[in-house]
Design a protein around this motif. Structure first.
Motif, short mmCIF file in Angstrom:
data_model
loop_
_atom_site.label_atom_id
_atom_site.label_comp_id
_atom_site.label_asym_id
_atom_site.label_seq_id
_atom_site.Cartn_x
_atom_site.Cartn_y
_atom_site.Cartn_z
N LYS A 78 48.75 72.65 21.77
CA LYS A 78 48.34 74.05 21.62
C LYS A 78 49.50 74.93 21.18
O LYS A 78 49.32 75.82 20.34
CB LYS A 78 47.77 74.56 22.95
N TYR A 79 50.68 74.68 21.75
CA TYR A 79 51.81 75.55 21.47
C TYR A 79 52.81 74.95 20.47
O TYR A 79 53.96 75.33 20.41
CB TYR A 79 52.51 75.93 22.79
N LYS A 80 52.29 73.96 19.68
CA LYS A 80 53.06 73.39 18.57
C LYS A 80 54.40 72.80 19.03
O LYS A 80 55.44 72.98 18.39
CB LYS A 80 53.31 74.45 17.49
N LEU A 81 54.36 72.09 20.12
CA LEU A 81 55.53 71.40 20.65
C LEU A 81 55.34 69.88 20.62
O LEU A 81 56.00 69.15 21.35
CB LEU A 81 55.83 71.87 22.09
N TYR A 82 54.40 69.45 19.76
CA TYR A 82 54.11 68.03 19.59
C TYR A 82 54.62 67.62 18.20
O TYR A 82 55.21 68.41 17.48
CB TYR A 82 52.61 67.81 19.69
N GLY A 83 54.36 66.39 17.81
CA GLY A 83 54.82 65.91 16.51
C GLY A 83 53.95 66.40 15.37
O GLY A 83 52.80 66.76 15.57
N LYS A 84 54.50 66.36 14.16
CA LYS A 84 53.75 66.81 12.98
C LYS A 84 52.82 65.72 12.46
O LYS A 84 51.94 65.99 11.64
CB LYS A 84 54.70 67.26 11.88
N ASP A 85 53.03 64.48 12.91
CA ASP A 85 52.17 63.38 12.47
C ASP A 85 52.07 62.36 13.61
O ASP A 85 52.66 62.53 14.68
CB ASP A 85 52.70 62.73 11.19
N ILE A 92 57.22 61.15 20.79
CA ILE A 92 57.25 62.14 21.87
C ILE A 92 56.54 61.60 23.10
O ILE A 92 57.04 61.75 24.24
CB ILE A 92 56.63 63.47 21.39
N ASP A 93 55.39 60.96 22.92
CA ASP A 93 54.68 60.36 24.05
C ASP A 93 55.55 59.31 24.75
O ASP A 93 55.59 59.24 25.99
CB ASP A 93 53.39 59.69 23.58
N ASP A 157 62.14 67.28 24.24
CA ASP A 157 63.41 67.93 24.56
C ASP A 157 63.31 68.70 25.88
O ASP A 157 64.24 68.69 26.69
CB ASP A 157 63.79 68.91 23.44
N ILE A 158 62.19 69.38 26.07
CA ILE A 158 61.99 70.17 27.29
C ILE A 158 62.04 69.27 28.52
O ILE A 158 62.75 69.55 29.50
CB ILE A 158 60.65 70.91 27.22
N GLN A 159 61.30 68.18 28.46
CA GLN A 159 61.21 67.32 29.65
C GLN A 159 62.50 66.56 29.90
O GLN A 159 62.86 66.30 31.06
CB GLN A 159 60.03 66.36 29.48
N LEU A 160 63.24 66.22 28.84
CA LEU A 160 64.53 65.57 29.04
C LEU A 160 65.50 66.52 29.72
O LEU A 160 66.22 66.12 30.64
CB LEU A 160 65.11 65.07 27.72
N LEU A 161 65.54 67.77 29.31
CA LEU A 161 66.41 68.73 29.98
C LEU A 161 66.01 68.89 31.44
O LEU A 161 66.87 68.93 32.33
CB LEU A 161 66.36 70.09 29.28
N GLU A 162 64.71 68.96 31.70
CA GLU A 162 64.24 69.09 33.08
C GLU A 162 64.79 67.97 33.95
O GLU A 162 65.33 68.20 35.05
CB GLU A 162 62.71 69.08 33.12
N VAL A 163 64.68 66.73 33.49
CA VAL A 163 65.11 65.61 34.32
C VAL A 163 66.63 65.50 34.39
O VAL A 163 67.18 65.09 35.42
CB VAL A 163 64.45 64.29 33.85
N ILE A 164 67.34 65.91 33.34
CA ILE A 164 68.80 65.94 33.40
C ILE A 164 69.25 66.84 34.54
O ILE A 164 70.11 66.48 35.36
CB ILE A 164 69.40 66.41 32.07
N LEU A 165 68.66 68.02 34.62
CA LEU A 165 69.04 68.97 35.66
C LEU A 165 68.67 68.47 37.05
O LEU A 165 69.39 68.70 38.03
CB LEU A 165 68.40 70.34 35.39
N MET A 166 67.55 67.75 37.15
CA MET A 166 67.16 67.17 38.44
C MET A 166 68.16 66.11 38.90
O MET A 166 68.52 66.05 40.08
CB MET A 166 65.76 66.56 38.33
N VAL A 167 68.59 65.28 37.97
CA VAL A 167 69.57 64.23 38.33
C VAL A 167 70.91 64.86 38.69
O VAL A 167 71.57 64.43 39.64
CB VAL A 167 69.72 63.21 37.18
#
Length: 222
Positions: A78-85, A92-93, A157-167
């Motif tokens: 919905k918010y265009k944060l997925y792949g273009k193809d 990304i999945d 990118d969003i989820q990788l940053l989230e887990v980096i900060l958690m670790v």
């Protein structure tokens, strides 16, 4: 004006936190309904809102969405944060499935007895570095781009940053041997919507505490 998404969950991280991150990164304001009693949960069940008797639940676009992965996929598209193809979407999945596995490992630590938690925390941190951070360091090195997929800011990118900060909450030196991830962390953290979400007073939740754990157990009869 469209109504704000409404999130039903506990006042803590758990399975809802990645959803909060994704909405915040997209610059979308949202409302939260915190589950604090067993009766609130049972009412959602009785009303037929919890398809598989599980939260999180997100009300958006006239729908009541459950299942974390389905919610995240919908929001990313919905918010265009997925792949273009299809290829970019598959990458990304793959990356988000990996980081979600690590997020859940960390989340479960807080439900362990204190004497068990310390030992398992060490194991999780080592797994984060050897199985996950080493992989993403290699990905960034191989393509030499600022973002994980298609050289464009995405859900991955969003989820990788989230887990980096958690670790890093568990081990402040977790990124010491990963210079590209250190640069990635700084780069993504400075994206305006992310930077805002990282500020005090945002809807980002702190590390789980005993009250959060007790509330989840009480509501779900764990």
């Amino acid at each position: 004006m469209a109504e704000k998404p409404r999130l039903y969950y506990f006042n803590g991280r758990g399975r809802m936190e990645s959803i909060r991150w994704l909405l915040a990164a997209a610059g979308v304001e949202f409302e939260e309904v915190f589950l604090e009693t067993r009766e609130q949960y049972l009412k959602l069940l009785e009303d037929g809102f919890l398809l598989f008797e599980q939260v999180p639940l997100v009300e958006i676009d006239g729908m009541k969405l459950t299942q974390t992965r389905a919610i995240l996929s919908y929001l990313a598209a919905k918010y265009k944060l997925y792949g273009k193809d299809l290829k970019e979407t598959a990458l990304i999945d793959m990356y988000t499935d990996g980081t979600m596995d690590l997020i859940f490992l960390i989340a479960m630590l807080y439900f362990k007895p204190p004497e068990q938690r310390e030992k398992e925390t060490e194991l999780v941190v080592e797994k984060a570095k050897s199985r996950y951070f080493s992989v993403f360091e290699k990905i960034l090195k191989n393509h030499g781009q600022d973002f994980l997929v298609g050289n464009k800011f995405s859900w991955a990118d969003i989820q990788l940053l989230e887990v980096i900060l958690m670790v890093e909450e568990l081990s402040a030196t977790a990124l010491s041997k990963f210079p590209l991830l250190q640069a990635f962390k700084a780069r993504i953290s400075n994206i305006p919507t992310i930077k805002k979400f990282l500020q005090p007073g945002s809807q980002r939740k702190p590390q789980p505490d005993d009250h959060y754990v007790a509330t989840v157990k009480k509501v779900l009869l764990m």
